[in-house]
Design an enzyme around this catalytic site. Structure first.
Site, PDB file in Angstrom:
ATOM      1  CB  SER A  75      -0.887  -0.004   1.236  1.00  0.00           C
ATOM      2  OG  SER A  75      -1.422   1.285   1.436  1.00  0.00           O
ATOM      3  CE  LYS A  85      19.768  -7.597  21.294  1.00  0.00           C
ATOM      4  NZ  LYS A  85      18.376  -7.964  20.968  1.00  0.00           N
ATOM      5  N   PRO A 108      23.639 -11.970  27.565  1.00  0.00           N
ATOM      6  CG  PRO A 108      25.694 -12.867  28.269  1.00  0.00           C
ATOM      7  CD  PRO A 108      24.272 -12.625  28.732  1.00  0.00           C
ATOM      8  CB  THR A 123      11.043 -12.875  19.625  1.00  0.00           C
ATOM      9  OG1 THR A 123      10.039 -12.156  20.353  1.00  0.00           O
ATOM     10  CG2 THR A 123      12.032 -13.484  20.593  1.00  0.00           C
ATOM     11  N   GLY A 124      10.398 -10.475  17.149  1.00  0.00           N
ATOM     12  CA  GLY A 124       9.494 -10.263  16.019  1.00  0.00           C
ATOM     13  C   GLY A 124      10.131 -10.658  14.699  1.00  0.00           C
TER      14      GLY A 124
HETATM   15  C1  FAD Z   1       6.248  -1.668  19.808  1.00  0.00           C
HETATM   16  C2  FAD Z   1       6.919  -2.690  18.960  1.00  0.00           C
HETATM   17  C3  FAD Z   1       8.294  -2.871  19.058  1.00  0.00           C
HETATM   18  C4  FAD Z   1       8.936  -3.872  18.304  1.00  0.00           C
HETATM   19  N1  FAD Z   1      10.273  -4.061  18.452  1.00  0.00           N
HETATM   20  C5  FAD Z   1      10.861  -5.095  17.798  1.00  0.00           C
HETATM   21  C6  FAD Z   1      12.244  -5.359  17.954  1.00  0.00           C
HETATM   22  O1  FAD Z   1      12.978  -4.656  18.646  1.00  0.00           O
HETATM   23  N2  FAD Z   1      12.768  -6.417  17.286  1.00  0.00           N
HETATM   24  C7  FAD Z   1      12.016  -7.208  16.470  1.00  0.00           C
HETATM   25  O2  FAD Z   1      12.538  -8.166  15.906  1.00  0.00           O
HETATM   26  N3  FAD Z   1      10.713  -6.946  16.268  1.00  0.00           N
HETATM   27  C8  FAD Z   1      10.123  -5.922  16.904  1.00  0.00           C
HETATM   28  N4  FAD Z   1       8.811  -5.660  16.679  1.00  0.00           N
HETATM   29  C9  FAD Z   1       8.089  -6.441  15.675  1.00  0.00           C
HETATM   30  C10 FAD Z   1       8.460  -5.927  14.271  1.00  0.00           C
HETATM   31  O3  FAD Z   1       8.217  -4.546  14.181  1.00  0.00           O
HETATM   32  C11 FAD Z   1       7.654  -6.646  13.208  1.00  0.00           C
HETATM   33  O4  FAD Z   1       7.728  -8.025  13.431  1.00  0.00           O
HETATM   34  C12 FAD Z   1       8.212  -6.376  11.827  1.00  0.00           C
HETATM   35  O5  FAD Z   1       8.425  -5.017  11.614  1.00  0.00           O
HETATM   36  C13 FAD Z   1       7.307  -6.912  10.766  1.00  0.00           C
HETATM   37  O6  FAD Z   1       6.206  -6.063  10.594  1.00  0.00           O
HETATM   38  P1  FAD Z   1       5.231  -6.377   9.393  1.00  0.00           P
HETATM   39  O7  FAD Z   1       5.989  -6.267   8.135  1.00  0.00           O
HETATM   40  O8  FAD Z   1       4.530  -7.642   9.701  1.00  0.00           O
HETATM   41  O9  FAD Z   1       4.140  -5.212   9.492  1.00  0.00           O
HETATM   42  P2  FAD Z   1       4.167  -3.690   8.978  1.00  0.00           P
HETATM   43  O10 FAD Z   1       5.492  -3.052   9.148  1.00  0.00           O
HETATM   44  O11 FAD Z   1       3.010  -3.039   9.664  1.00  0.00           O
HETATM   45  O12 FAD Z   1       3.896  -3.782   7.428  1.00  0.00           O
HETATM   46  C14 FAD Z   1       2.602  -4.000   6.916  1.00  0.00           C
HETATM   47  C15 FAD Z   1       2.639  -3.746   5.422  1.00  0.00           C
HETATM   48  O13 FAD Z   1       1.384  -4.113   4.884  1.00  0.00           O
HETATM   49  C16 FAD Z   1       0.957  -3.103   4.008  1.00  0.00           C
HETATM   50  N5  FAD Z   1      -0.509  -3.155   3.903  1.00  0.00           N
HETATM   51  C17 FAD Z   1      -1.403  -3.097   4.902  1.00  0.00           C
HETATM   52  N6  FAD Z   1      -2.648  -3.171   4.407  1.00  0.00           N
HETATM   53  C18 FAD Z   1      -2.516  -3.290   3.067  1.00  0.00           C
HETATM   54  C19 FAD Z   1      -3.438  -3.386   1.989  1.00  0.00           C
HETATM   55  N7  FAD Z   1      -4.760  -3.358   2.178  1.00  0.00           N
HETATM   56  N8  FAD Z   1      -2.955  -3.470   0.732  1.00  0.00           N
HETATM   57  C20 FAD Z   1      -1.612  -3.485   0.502  1.00  0.00           C
HETATM   58  N9  FAD Z   1      -0.706  -3.399   1.484  1.00  0.00           N
HETATM   59  C21 FAD Z   1      -1.150  -3.294   2.745  1.00  0.00           C
HETATM   60  C22 FAD Z   1       1.492  -1.820   4.595  1.00  0.00           C
HETATM   61  O14 FAD Z   1       1.556  -0.784   3.636  1.00  0.00           O
HETATM   62  C23 FAD Z   1       2.862  -2.286   5.032  1.00  0.00           C
HETATM   63  O15 FAD Z   1       3.745  -2.234   3.946  1.00  0.00           O
HETATM   64  C24 FAD Z   1       8.170  -4.650  17.399  1.00  0.00           C
HETATM   65  C25 FAD Z   1       6.796  -4.421  17.259  1.00  0.00           C
HETATM   66  C26 FAD Z   1       6.174  -3.462  18.026  1.00  0.00           C
HETATM   67  C27 FAD Z   1       4.697  -3.256  17.859  1.00  0.00           C
END
Ligand code: FAD
Length: 501
Positions: free
Chosen positions: A41, A80, A99, A346-347
């Site tokens: 998106s 890290k 660690p 762990t995400g």
């Molecule tokens: C507070 C917080 C802290 C975190 N810290 C860590 C960390 O330190 N280490 C770690 O490993 N993980 C961490 N995570 C987890 C990590 O951020 C996610 O696992 C990782 O970024 C993957 O995100 P994602 O790609 O699943 O989602 P998002 O980054 O939300 O991506 C979603 C994608 O889907 C697209 N999309 C949504 N709807 C549509 C649609 N209808 N049509 C087309 N595209 C669409 C969006 O445009 C976007 O590109 C954290 C998460 C949170 C909430």
């Protein structure tokens, strides 16, 4: 065999790691057997957090096939070596390290029983690993003559999550992955499987396998397929975060820490992650125990007066996991498949695991139910494992100063499986035999760091016990490491250049 079409919906870290990894493993430079498209998106932003990783990410990047320095420069990465947990036990300034590296020990590792029977005057982690002291020194895990993704000591990275997705997008597109910028607005099913998705601009995208990387929206797996969600909020109370970026030119202490810091607060904890040119800080908290305004004020006060004009982002999340992240011909990867709070970073590990497993079980034929069943079991096991390990950090606290900390140590906040292990580990220390699933992320090593960092078995201290002895091989390894390893900042400046000055 006909080319299999894979459509990845979503272009956050999960979407682009999935695309780059699948392309590298299943296609390679000359042998294209799957056709990958990412539809992302242009209006819905990425989550924008996810800056700390675990060592498996090195293997993922090596498999994708990028030079380490290119990846680090592109994502403002730093190293890290550990997580430093402050104020988790009493809230009075105490801390312990988890660690990554540890002295190799045999099948029956006696380090913990020896430490338990001493006066515990040296932290447990320092008796089995050189990394706590190297972290205090601000040293790099790598020597000045680096080999890509190798070092004398295990390490991971801190990196900019947005830049990671952009970097992998550019790389994947150059290698032949198709990239469409459009919103998916509808999903068409046929005989219980996804046939196609429709986009806002009117396109119809068909595929054999769909990967839902739409983040918390879970557009495909939750929407049309309705895979049930298993809620973890009984065990993990935090459901919000407020995060901000602190540029170095606003505040920089002069060195980038080679570890993540997690400092316990009244209703959760604050992460502090140093990148090349900024720090990422964020307060993960429970909305039952703290309002959003209080959390924001706490984060700003934690950071100091220079944070007054910064504009933090509020994030809501639901902890838990999708029961069947692979349902029919759709696989959820990333936040769409579940989320456990980020205390142990762990995400991205779960993304890496899911895509590696998907490649291993890739459905080249029509049938995919048997592969899906095995994939779902592997992911379920890892989620449950991570749940237990995160709860461990909370439930051993002795803090009584806030309602949040009183609540997290109650018996009904501890999963039965973890309680059973803790009961066992009062009779013996954790050992290899307690962790016999080859895919486990955490081991008896990691459990021991947290348990003894949190003073587990404090009631069994023996009066007049002898002072803790650090084994000679650990002291010698520490002296050698101090002689061989530059400081973190020296290494980054020497190898990665201008943005690290
Ligand atoms: C507070 C917080 C802290 C975190 N810290 C860590 C960390 O330190 N280490 C770690 O490993 N993980 C961490 N995570 C987890 C990590 O951020 C996610 O696992 C990782 O970024 C993957 O995100 P994602 O790609 O699943 O989602 P998002 O980054 O939300 O991506 C979603 C994608 O889907 C697209 N999309 C949504 N709807 C549509 C649609 N209808 N049509 C087309 N595209 C669409 C969006 O445009 C976007 O590109 C954290 C998460 C949170 C909430």
């Amino acid at each position: 065999m006909a080319l299999k079409r894979v459509l990845i919906v979503g272009g956050g870290s999960a979407g682009w790691i999935t695309a780059a990894y699948m392309d590298a493993v299943l296609n390679g430079p000359r042998n294209k057997i799957i056709d990958i498209t990412v539809v992302e998106s242009p209006t819905i932003g990425r989550i924008g957090v996810g800056e700390a990783t675990v060592p498996s990410v090195r293997d993922t990047m090596r498999t994708i096939g990028v030079p380490e320095a290119d990846f680090m420069k592109a994502t403002d990465a730093t190293f890290k070596q550990a997580i430093k947990f402050a104020n988790w036990l009493d809230g009075k300034g105490e801390y312990y390290y988890h660690p990554f590296a540890r002295r190799p020990a045999g099948r029956l590792d006696r380090s913990a029983p020896k430490w338990l029977s001493s006066d515990r005057s040296v932290p447990f982690a320092n008796t089995v690993s050189v990394q706590p002291e190297l972290c205090d020194d601000g040293r790099c895990p790598k020597t000045m003559q680096p080999r890509d993704y190798h070092a004398p000591l295990s390490y991971a990275y801190h990196m900019d999550a947005e830049k990671l997705a952009d970097f992998l997008c550019d790389l994947s597109v150059k290698r032949g992955v198709k990239h469409i910028q459009d919103d998916v607005v509808a999903v068409q099913l046929e005989a219980g499987a996804i046939k196609s998705v429709t986009t806002k601009s009117g396109g119809t995208l068909e595929a054999d396998l769909f990967v839902d990387c739409t983040g918390f929206r879970s557009l495909l797996i939750n929407g049309e397929l309705g895979a049930p969600y298993i809620d973890y909020s009984q065990w993990l109370l935090c459901d919000r975060a407020v995060a901000m970026r602190v540029p170095h030119d606003l505040h920089f202490s002069g060195e980038r820490r080679p570890y993540t810091t997690a400092t316990a607060q009244d209703a959760g904890w604050i992460w502090d992650i140093g990148l090349a040119n900024r720090r990422g800080v964020g307060y993960v908290y429970s909305s039952d125990y703290m309002s959003d305004d209080e959390a924001m004020a706490t984060l700003k006060a934690f950071e100091g007066a220079h944070a007054a004009d910064l504009d933090p982002r509020q994030l809501k999340f639901r902890v838990g996991r999708r029961d069947n992240p692979w349902t029919s011909n759709c696989v959820a990867i990333g936040l769409s498949s579940g989320f456990i709070e980020p205390l142990e970073s762990t995400g991205l590990f779960l993304v890496e695991l899911a895509v590696a497993t998907l490649c291993e079980y890739f459905p080249f034929g029509e049938k995919m139910d048997v592969q899906a069943k095995r994939f779902n079991q592997i992911l379920e096991d890892r989620y449950e494992e991570i749940l237990d390990f995160i709860v461990l950090h909370y439930c051993l606290t002795r803090r009584q100063d806030t309602a949040f900390w009183q609540e997290v140590q109650k018996a009904d906040r501890i999963p039965d499986r973890l309680q059973e292990s803790l009961d066992l580990w009062r009779t013996k220390s954790p050992s290899l035999s307690d962790f016999h699933n080859g895919l486990q992320l955490f081991s008896h090593h990691t459990y021991e760091y947290v348990m003894y960092g949190m003073d587990f078995m404090w009631d069994k201290r023996r009066a007049g016990a002898a002072p803790t002895q650090t084994p000679q091989e650990v002291s010698e390894a520490l002296s050698r490491a101090r002689g061989a390893l530059p400081t973190h900042d020296e290494w980054l400046k020497a190898h990665l250049g201008s943005s690290y000055q």
